[in-house]
Design an enzyme around this catalytic site. Structure first.
Site, PDB file in Angstrom:
ATOM      1  N   ASP A 296      38.732  53.328  17.637  1.00 34.21           N
ATOM      2  CA  ASP A 296      38.011  54.377  18.337  1.00 34.21           C
ATOM      3  C   ASP A 296      37.435  53.734  19.608  1.00 34.21           C
ATOM      4  OD1 ASP A 296      36.361  56.720  18.807  1.00 34.21           O
ATOM      5  OD2 ASP A 296      34.686  55.498  18.081  1.00 34.21           O
TER       6      ASP A 296
ATOM      7  N   ASP B 262      34.567  55.328  22.103  1.00 32.71           N
ATOM      8  CA  ASP B 262      33.149  55.538  22.413  1.00 32.71           C
ATOM      9  C   ASP B 262      32.284  55.167  21.223  1.00 32.71           C
ATOM     10  OD1 ASP B 262      33.478  56.603  25.082  1.00 32.71           O
ATOM     11  OD2 ASP B 262      34.509  58.246  24.075  1.00 32.71           O
TER      12      ASP B 262
HETATM   13  C1  XBP Z   1      33.811  60.398  21.775  1.00 35.89           C
HETATM   14  C2  XBP Z   1      33.679  61.799  22.180  1.00 35.89           C
HETATM   15  C3  XBP Z   1      33.950  62.167  23.571  1.00 35.89           C
HETATM   16  C4  XBP Z   1      32.995  61.555  24.577  1.00 35.89           C
HETATM   17  C5  XBP Z   1      33.124  62.254  25.889  1.00 35.89           C
HETATM   18  O1  XBP Z   1      34.917  60.290  20.962  1.00 35.89           O
HETATM   19  O2  XBP Z   1      33.384  62.655  21.382  1.00 35.89           O
HETATM   20  O3  XBP Z   1      33.853  63.539  23.676  1.00 35.89           O
HETATM   21  O4  XBP Z   1      31.667  61.707  24.146  1.00 35.89           O
HETATM   22  O5  XBP Z   1      34.406  62.151  26.385  1.00 35.89           O
HETATM   23  P1  XBP Z   1      35.433  58.889  20.331  1.00 35.89           P
HETATM   24  P2  XBP Z   1      35.158  63.375  27.096  1.00 35.89           P
HETATM   25  O6  XBP Z   1      34.244  58.199  19.715  1.00 35.89           O
HETATM   26  O7  XBP Z   1      36.451  59.345  19.349  1.00 35.89           O
HETATM   27  O8  XBP Z   1      36.046  58.086  21.430  1.00 35.89           O
HETATM   28  O9  XBP Z   1      34.134  64.074  27.937  1.00 35.89           O
HETATM   29  O10 XBP Z   1      36.248  62.736  27.893  1.00 35.89           O
HETATM   30  O11 XBP Z   1      35.643  64.259  25.981  1.00 35.89           O
HETATM   31 MG    MG Z   2      33.140  56.990  18.466  1.00 35.83          MG
END
Ligand code: XBP
Ligand code: MG
Length: 249
Positions: A8, A10
């Site tokens: 993953d 973020d």
């Molecule tokens: C993280 C998310 C994303 C980010 C924002 O997902 O939910 O929506 O917060 O990115 P992960 P976008 O932890 O699976 O990476 O605005 O590009 O959606």
């Molecule tokens: Mg995440």
């Protein structure tokens, strides 16, 4: 046999939510003259919904009954999201957001050991590329055999689709891969895809339910700053030997 590590992005590779995505959303709102402002606490609530476009809709539905939607609201959301991506990638290019402890070390070890690396995320592909380029290495995106991101599957996490898509691209089964996640929605997605999963928590996800995870850790740890394991007393640095040990416990 372990063949691939799927990450993953973020909250897992880097703490991008509070000081990256959140201010980028706010900058886009200001640019469009909206009085929307997401503080740290509110953003924590909004993280219940994955995907930036989906999150903005959720905010309006749940917290802004006063907001009168324009006729072209759908188009506005798309434009806002595009602006937000521009602000976010600029912020990464200007200062970068550091990788979390142990991430670079484990990626380097896995690469030299010939393991396949992959990404499975809800965020936009440009954001992943920018993070890997500015915070990992100029050729960071090339370290990954697959970058599964954003709208490539319609059902975002907690649906397992993005992990299933990544594994299909790699031609691998779930028992040949291991996932790394930081949130309950992420863990639901990886478990739903049949993947054993290591969780590294952060401030936004500390109190999430991580039932079913292979291990729940403060972070991946380094020799100088070991991780602590939250699901049993243990500390150290996550490397391939330790992972293989956990897999056969
Ligand atoms: C993280 C998310 C994303 C980010 C924002 O997902 O939910 O929506 O917060 O990115 P992960 P976008 O932890 O699976 O990476 O605005 O590009 O959606
Ligand atoms: Mg995440």
């Amino acid at each position: 046999m372990l063949k691939a590590l799927l990450f993953d992005v973020d909250g897992t590779l880097a703490d991008t939510e509070r000081d990256g995505h959140r201010p980028a959303f706010n900058a886009a709102f200001r640019e469009y003259g909206l009085d929307w402002n997401w503080d740290v606490l509110r953003y924590g609530q909004l993280l219940a919904v994955t995907g930036g476009k989906e999150r903005m809709r959720y905010y309006v539905d749940k917290f802004r009954p006063d907001y009168v939607r324009p006729a072209d609201f759908d188009a506005l959301i798309v434009e806002l999201h595009r602006a937000k991506t521009r602000h976010y990638t600029r912020m990464l290019a200007e200062g970068g957001i550091p990788l979390r402890p142990g991430v670079r070390r484990l990626l380097e070890e896995a690469r030299s050991a010939g393991l396949i690396l992959g990404v499975a995320t809800t965020t936009t592909p440009e954001n992943v590329t920018a993070l890997l380029r500015h915070s990992l290495a100029e050729d960071g995106p090339d370290w990954f055999a697959v970058i599964a991101a954003g709208d490539i599957v319609p059902a975002k996490k907690p649906a397992p689709d993005i992990y299933l898509w990544a594994m299909r691209q790699l031609g691998l089964r779930s028992d040949e891969c291991l996932a790394f996640e930081d949130s309950e929605n992420g863990l639901k997605a990886s478990l739903g895809a049949g993947l054993r999963t290591i969780v590294t928590v952060n401030d936004y996800t500390l109190d999430h339910d991580f039932t079913g995870a292979l291990a729940v850790l403060s972070d991946l740890g380094d020799t100088a700053a070991p991780y602590t394991r939250l699901d049993r007393p243990e500390a150290g640095a996550v490397d391939l030997a330790r992972i293989r040990g956990w897999l056969v416990e």
